[in-house]
Design a protein around this motif. Sequence first.
Motif, short mmCIF file in Angstrom:
data_model
loop_
_atom_site.label_atom_id
_atom_site.label_comp_id
_atom_site.label_asym_id
_atom_site.label_seq_id
_atom_site.Cartn_x
_atom_site.Cartn_y
_atom_site.Cartn_z
N ALA A 1 5.81 1.60 -11.35
CA ALA A 1 4.82 2.07 -10.36
C ALA A 1 4.62 0.92 -9.39
N THR A 2 5.72 0.48 -8.81
CA THR A 2 5.74 -0.81 -8.10
C THR A 2 5.64 -0.69 -6.58
N GLY A 3 5.31 0.50 -6.08
CA GLY A 3 4.92 0.63 -4.68
C GLY A 3 6.06 0.76 -3.68
N TRP B 1 -0.31 -4.71 0.48
CA TRP B 1 0.85 -4.20 1.22
C TRP B 1 0.52 -3.96 2.68
N ARG C 1 -0.16 -6.84 -13.36
CA ARG C 1 -0.14 -8.19 -12.78
C ARG C 1 -1.44 -8.45 -12.03
N THR C 2 -1.88 -7.44 -11.25
CA THR C 2 -3.13 -7.61 -10.51
C THR C 2 -4.01 -6.38 -10.72
N ARG D 1 -6.17 -0.96 -0.98
CA ARG D 1 -6.65 0.42 -1.02
C ARG D 1 -7.43 0.70 -2.31
N ARG E 1 9.73 0.62 -3.58
CA ARG E 1 10.10 -0.78 -3.80
C ARG E 1 10.52 -0.98 -5.25
N GLY F 1 2.96 -1.87 -13.15
CA GLY F 1 2.29 -1.65 -11.88
C GLY F 1 1.00 -0.89 -12.06
N THR F 2 -0.07 -1.40 -11.44
CA THR F 2 -1.38 -0.77 -11.55
C THR F 2 -2.02 -0.61 -10.17
N GLY F 3 -1.21 -0.17 -9.19
CA GLY F 3 -1.76 0.28 -7.91
C GLY F 3 -2.16 1.74 -8.09
N SER F 4 -2.32 2.43 -6.98
CA SER F 4 -2.78 3.82 -7.03
C SER F 4 -1.86 4.69 -7.89
N SER F 5 -0.54 4.51 -7.74
CA SER F 5 0.40 5.36 -8.49
C SER F 5 0.29 5.12 -9.99
P1 NA7 Z 1 1.00 -0.55 -4.90
O1 NA7 Z 1 -0.40 -0.30 -4.57
O2 NA7 Z 1 1.78 -1.45 -4.02
O3 NA7 Z 1 1.05 -1.06 -6.40
C1 NA7 Z 1 2.22 -1.61 -6.94
C2 NA7 Z 1 1.90 -2.23 -8.27
O4 NA7 Z 1 3.09 -2.72 -8.86
C3 NA7 Z 1 0.94 -3.39 -8.17
O5 NA7 Z 1 0.07 -3.35 -9.26
C4 NA7 Z 1 1.89 -4.59 -8.29
O6 NA7 Z 1 1.28 -5.76 -8.76
C5 NA7 Z 1 2.88 -4.06 -9.28
N1 NA7 Z 1 4.13 -4.81 -9.28
C6 NA7 Z 1 5.05 -4.86 -8.30
N2 NA7 Z 1 6.08 -5.65 -8.66
C7 NA7 Z 1 5.78 -6.11 -9.89
C8 NA7 Z 1 6.44 -6.97 -10.81
N3 NA7 Z 1 7.61 -7.53 -10.50
N4 NA7 Z 1 5.83 -7.23 -11.98
C9 NA7 Z 1 4.64 -6.67 -12.30
N5 NA7 Z 1 3.98 -5.84 -11.47
C10 NA7 Z 1 4.54 -5.57 -10.29
O7 NA7 Z 1 1.84 0.82 -4.94
P2 NA7 Z 1 1.37 2.27 -5.38
O8 NA7 Z 1 2.59 3.13 -5.37
O9 NA7 Z 1 0.58 2.23 -6.60
O10 NA7 Z 1 0.39 2.74 -4.25
C11 NA7 Z 1 0.79 2.67 -2.87
C12 NA7 Z 1 -0.08 3.55 -2.05
O11 NA7 Z 1 0.33 4.91 -2.22
C13 NA7 Z 1 -1.53 3.58 -2.41
O12 NA7 Z 1 -2.24 2.52 -1.90
C14 NA7 Z 1 -1.98 4.90 -1.84
O13 NA7 Z 1 -2.20 4.78 -0.47
C15 NA7 Z 1 -0.80 5.78 -2.04
P3 NA7 Z 1 0.78 -6.89 -7.68
O14 NA7 Z 1 -0.41 -6.28 -7.03
O15 NA7 Z 1 1.93 -7.09 -6.73
O16 NA7 Z 1 0.50 -8.06 -8.51
#
Ligand code: NA7
Length: 556
Positions: free
Chosen positions: A403-405, A517, A214-215, A354, A154, A190-194
Motif C-alpha cells: 500500500a505504498t502509494g 507526496w 513506517r510513518t 492527507r 509506486r 504502508g499505512t497511508g489512506s490505502s
Molecule cells: P500514501 O499516502 O503515499 O502512503 C504510502 C504508504 O506506504 C506510507 O505509509 C509510506 O510510508 C509507505 N511506504 C512506502 N514505501 C515504503 C517502504 N519502502 N517501506 C515501508 N513503508 C513504505 O499512499 P496511499 O495509496 O495510501 O494514499 C494515496 C492517496 O490516495 C491518499 O492520500 C488519498 O488521497 C487517496 P512513509 O510515509 O513513506 O514512511
Amino acid sequence: MVKAEGREPIRGELDAVIVGAGFGGMYAIHKLRELGLRVQCFDKAGDVGGTWYWNRYPGCRCDIPSLSYSYTWSQDLLREWTWTEKYATQPEILAYARFVADRYDLRSSIEFETAVLSAVFDDSTNLWTITTDRGDSVKARYLVMATGCLSMPRQPDIKGADTFRGPTYHTGMWPHEGVDFTGKSVAVIGTGSSGIQSIPVIAAQAKHVTVFQRTPNFSVPANNRPLTDEERKAWFDNLPNYLRMLRGTGMDVTEAPGAARRAASAAAAQSAPPQQQRGSMAMALEGEALQKRLQEFWDASTGTGWLGFPRMLVDKTMNNAASDFVRGKIAERVKDPDVAARLMPHDHPMGTKRICVDTEYFETYNRDNVRLVDARDEKIVEITPKGVRTIARDYDVDAIVFATGFDAMTGALLSIDIRSDHCDLRTAWRDGPKTYLGLMVAGLPNLFMLTGPGSPSVLSNMISSNEHHVEWVAETIGYMRQQGLTRIEPEPEWQERWVAHVNKVAETTLFPQANSWYIGANIPGKPRVFMPYVGMNYRGKVRAVVQENYKGFALA
Ligand code: NA7
C-alpha cells in the motif's frame, strides 16, 4: 514497445486528443464534442473511471461524501444517479462512471488498453503528433492531459521485492477478480489512506495480518452509513446554494461544520492575501472554547472536513491542539497503550499529509490476528522468498500487499515523452513542475493539463476541479476558434510569477513541514516542491485572467 495484437492503428488528423478516461477525460470528451470537435481519447485501462478503475483494493472508498463527489454540469445527471452511502465505495463510483459513459456514449471516442508514449508539437503547423503503444499516430491541434494525480502506482524500493514466492498486490493495481485472503497470513506494507482503508477488511478475512508501518498517519472515523431519502431530499432542496458555492469558489460546503459560512466569507474576502484571509475567517480559539470546537468537529464526523478546522493549516498552536485531540482519540480506540503510542503521528502537523478517513482502522489493532511492526525502529531489511525480513526477525507470510502509494501529480505526465522545439517537459520540470495556473506550460502550446500541479487539485474535490478545468479548456478553445487563433501558450514570465506565487502561498501554511507526496517526498530523488495551489479564490484568479484577455498567455 508497440502491442502487436488487436485493432488497426489510428492515423490521421483530429481536433483534440485527450489522454485519460477518468472523470476529467470523460467530461472533456463530452464538452469538446459539444464544440463540434473531432475528439479521440486514449486510456491504458480497459474501461472508464481512471483511478477508480485501478484502485479495487478491499475497503476502497472516496473520502469525500458521495453526494458531492458527482458531476455538477448536468442537473438531470445529478438527479438520475442515486448514491447509497455517505461515502461511496469504489465499485459504486466505478458504476457511476460507467453510467455516465453509457448515457453520453463516451466510449465511442475512447480507445482502451492503449498507452500514450509521446506527444510532439510541430511549430510550423501548430499540431501535436501523439503516438501510442498500439501503433497509433494521430495529429491534433489540442492535447488535453487528463492523466490524473494519483495514477502512477509506486513500487517500493525494498531489496528483494521480486523474490517473494507468494502473490504480491499493489493497492493501486488490484486484481479485477478480487483476492481471497481466507486462511492466509498477509503482510501489509504502508499505512497511508490505502493501507488504512484496506487493513481492517483484510484483517476480517485473513488468518493473520502483519502491518509494517513506517510513518503513522492521522485518521478519523468515517462513521459511514446508508443515506436516507430525507438526506437526499434535503440535499437536492439545497442544490442551488451548493452549486453556487462549489462552482463559484471551488470550496466544498459539505464537510466541515461551518464550512458554508467560511466559504461565503472567503468569497467575500477574495482580494486579501491568503494569510490575512485565513486570519479573517477564523479567530484562534483557546481553552474551553477550543476543546468544545474540537469535540464538535469530532461529533460531526467531518472526515477530510477537519482541514477546515479554524487556522489549523496556518497556526502551529491550533494545529497542535487538533493533533493532540486526535492523538487522544487514538489512545481511546486502541487497547494496548504501547501499540496506541506507535500508531500516533508526531512527525507532521495534522492535515499537512492527507487526513485519512477510516472504518475501524485503529480498533483493528485490538484483534488477536493483527500485529503492528513499527518499521521506524524495526527497519525492513528485505523481502525474502518467504516474507519480510526486518533487522529483528523474519515474518513468513502467504501474501504481501504493497500500500505504498503513487508518484503523485507529475508521475503520469512525465511518463510520456512530451516535447516541442522549445521545451521538453522532463527537462523543464527537472527541478519541480512549473505551470501557469496549473493549466498550461510555457513552450508547450495547446497542451492543457486538467488539475495540474499549481492548481488546487488534490486538495480540492477532484471531480469539481476537473469540471472547472474542462470548462476553462472548452471556453478557451471556443474563443480561439471564434477568433481564428490556432495557438495558445503561457508567457514564461507569467509562468514564473505563478510558480513564485504558488510557493509563496504554500510557505504561509504548515504544509511544507510534512514529508508528504504533495511535496514529492515519497519518491527518492523527486524535487521537493509543494505542488498543489493552496491560495484562496483560485477560480476567481483564473476568471480574472480570461477577463483581461488571457493575461499572461500568448495567443497567435
Ligand atoms: P500514501 O499516502 O503515499 O502512503 C504510502 C504508504 O506506504 C506510507 O505509509 C509510506 O510510508 C509507505 N511506504 C512506502 N514505501 C515504503 C517502504 N519502502 N517501506 C515501508 N513503508 C513504505 O499512499 P496511499 O495509496 O495510501 O494514499 C494515496 C492517496 O490516495 C491518499 O492520500 C488519498 O488521497 C487517496 P512513509 O510515509 O513513506 O514512511
